[in-house]
Enzyme design. Structure first.
Site, PDB file in Angstrom:
ATOM      1  N   THR A  32       0.846  -1.199   0.000  1.00 27.73           N
ATOM      2  CA  THR A  32       0.000   0.000   0.000  1.00 27.73           C
ATOM      3  C   THR A  32       0.882   1.250   0.000  1.00 27.73           C
ATOM      4  OG1 THR A  32      -1.660  -1.216   1.238  1.00 27.73           O
ATOM      5  CG2 THR A  32      -1.814   1.176   1.340  1.00 27.73           C
ATOM      6  N   GLY A  33       0.372   2.339  -0.589  1.00 28.86           N
ATOM      7  CA  GLY A  33       1.105   3.607  -0.543  1.00 28.86           C
ATOM      8  C   GLY A  33       1.459   4.089  -1.934  1.00 28.86           C
ATOM      9  N   ASP A  89       6.329  -3.678  -0.893  1.00 24.74           N
ATOM     10  CA  ASP A  89       5.597  -2.725  -0.050  1.00 24.74           C
ATOM     11  C   ASP A  89       6.499  -1.532   0.277  1.00 24.74           C
ATOM     12  OD1 ASP A  89       3.542  -1.680   1.460  1.00 24.74           O
ATOM     13  OD2 ASP A  89       3.259  -3.470   2.686  1.00 24.74           O
ATOM     14  N   LYS A 102       5.983   1.281   9.477  1.00 25.07           N
ATOM     15  CA  LYS A 102       4.997   1.355   8.403  1.00 25.07           C
ATOM     16  C   LYS A 102       3.670   1.819   8.998  1.00 25.07           C
ATOM     17  CE  LYS A 102       4.541  -1.865   5.375  1.00 25.07           C
ATOM     18  NZ  LYS A 102       4.214  -0.782   4.419  1.00 25.07           N
ATOM     19  N   GLY A 103       2.708   2.089   8.119  1.00 23.02           N
ATOM     20  CA  GLY A 103       1.371   2.448   8.594  1.00 23.02           C
ATOM     21  C   GLY A 103       0.987   3.881   8.299  1.00 23.02           C
ATOM     22  N   GLY A 104       1.825   4.564   7.484  1.00 25.44           N
ATOM     23  CA  GLY A 104       1.468   5.931   7.081  1.00 25.44           C
ATOM     24  C   GLY A 104       0.135   5.965   6.346  1.00 25.44           C
ATOM     25  N   GLU A 111      -0.763  -5.325   6.006  1.00 19.45           N
ATOM     26  CA  GLU A 111       0.575  -5.363   5.387  1.00 19.45           C
ATOM     27  C   GLU A 111       1.480  -6.342   6.127  1.00 19.45           C
ATOM     28  OE1 GLU A 111       1.097  -0.899   3.541  1.00 19.45           O
ATOM     29  OE2 GLU A 111       1.409  -1.135   5.661  1.00 19.45           O
TER      30      GLU A 111
HETATM   31  O1  LIG Z   1       2.889   1.585   5.348  1.00 22.61           O
HETATM   32  C1  LIG Z   1       2.285   2.086   4.432  1.00 22.61           C
HETATM   33  C2  LIG Z   1       0.817   2.182   4.378  1.00 22.61           C
HETATM   34  O2  LIG Z   1       0.236   1.745   5.578  1.00 22.61           O
HETATM   35  C3  LIG Z   1       3.047   2.646   3.266  1.00 22.61           C
HETATM   36  O3  LIG Z   1       3.723   1.611   2.641  1.00 22.61           O
HETATM   37  C4  LIG Z   1       3.997   3.696   3.774  1.00 22.61           C
HETATM   38  O4  LIG Z   1       3.220   4.694   4.440  1.00 22.61           O
HETATM   39  C5  LIG Z   1       4.800   4.325   2.650  1.00 22.61           C
HETATM   40  O5  LIG Z   1       3.950   5.026   1.788  1.00 22.61           O
HETATM   41  P1  LIG Z   1       4.510   5.925   0.586  1.00 22.61           P
HETATM   42  O6  LIG Z   1       5.166   5.009  -0.390  1.00 22.61           O
HETATM   43  O7  LIG Z   1       3.271   6.609   0.045  1.00 22.61           O
HETATM   44  O8  LIG Z   1       5.483   6.916   1.196  1.00 22.61           O
END
Ligand SMILES: O=C(CO)[C@H](O)[C@H](O)COP(=O)(O)O
Length: 236
Positions: A32-33, A89, A102-104, A111
């Protein structure tokens, strides 16, 4: 002509490099992301062009599901397959031991399930995500059942953290996860023992999962701009 943001170029390059690691006849965990979104797009392009065949994805979020459908990647679930050949990921922080926060995107619970079942877990980040110590730039996300929000916040404070409920953007009220729960973001001055903190937080009643990924990542692909050109560095 407007120049493309260098961060986007780095994300695209690592996304492409990760998608190129996927071989025919593979089960692929789809993260995700915004960085992983490029990997899903390039993986779909390789599949549609016939460069690779017989790929099936396991999504880590509603976002990943939607992107997989958009780019023509068939999906399966963990009821049908036992493990994955590879998972791709993103991450919000990566330390020198390849431990992650993680978890942004509030998707860390699914995940962690998917990424930890892969034979090879590939993390795609731009160079800004590398840190000496976890927690130095990013708050630690903790997914909680709504009824446990207050007791969990008190326990996180007792551990020395500064918790705050993650609020929605363009939506009044809190962020609600794909599982219907809430996310508490916690500022820790210093995360000295990520494995211990991961276990301690996950032992609090009402906590589903926290964003510390300790000993899960196998390969980090880091997008960087060197002498004006995008390069992808591998950390093994
Ligand atoms: O852990 C996540 C989502 O829960 C994402 O992988 C993480 O936040 C990185 O995101 P991005 O590639 O948009 O910077």
């Amino acid at each position: 002509m407007t120049a493309i943001d260098p961060v986007i170029i780095m994300k695209q390059e690592v996304g492409k490099a990760a998608a190129n690691l996927v071989q025919s006849n593979s089960v692929v965990g789809l993260g995700t992301g915004s960085t992983t979104a490029y990997a899903i797009e390039y993986l779909g392009a390789r599949l549609q062009s016939g460069e690779i065949s017989n790929i099936v994805g396991v999504p880590t979020s509603f976002q990943a599901q939607v992107l997989a459908r958009k780019y023509g990647i068939p999906l399966t679930t963990l009821d049908v397959i036992v493990k994955m050949d590879i998972a791709i990921d993103g991450a919000d922080e990566v330390d020198p031991q390849k431990n992650l926060i993680k978890g942004g995107g509030a998707a860390h619970t699914q995940e962690k399930i998917v990424d930890s079942l892969a034979d090879i877990f590939v993390v795609v980040v731009d160079g800004n995500k590398l840190v000496d110590k976890l927690g130095s730039t990013f708050l630690l996300p903790v997914e909680v059942l709504p009824m446990a929000m207050t007791p969990v916040m008190l326990k996180l404070e007792a551990l020395g953290g500064k918790p705050s409920l993650r609020m929605g953007v363009k939506k009044a009220g809190p962020v609600v996860t794909d599982q219907g729960n809430l996310v508490i973001d916690v500022k820790f001055d210093s995360i000295d023992d990520p494995a211990d903190l991961e276990r301690t937080i996950n032992n609090m009643p009402g906590v589903l999962e926290n964003g510390l990924f300790v000993g899960v990542a196998d390969l980090i692909l880091v997008g960087e701009i060197i002498d004006g050109k995008p390069v992808v560095r591998e950390i093994r």
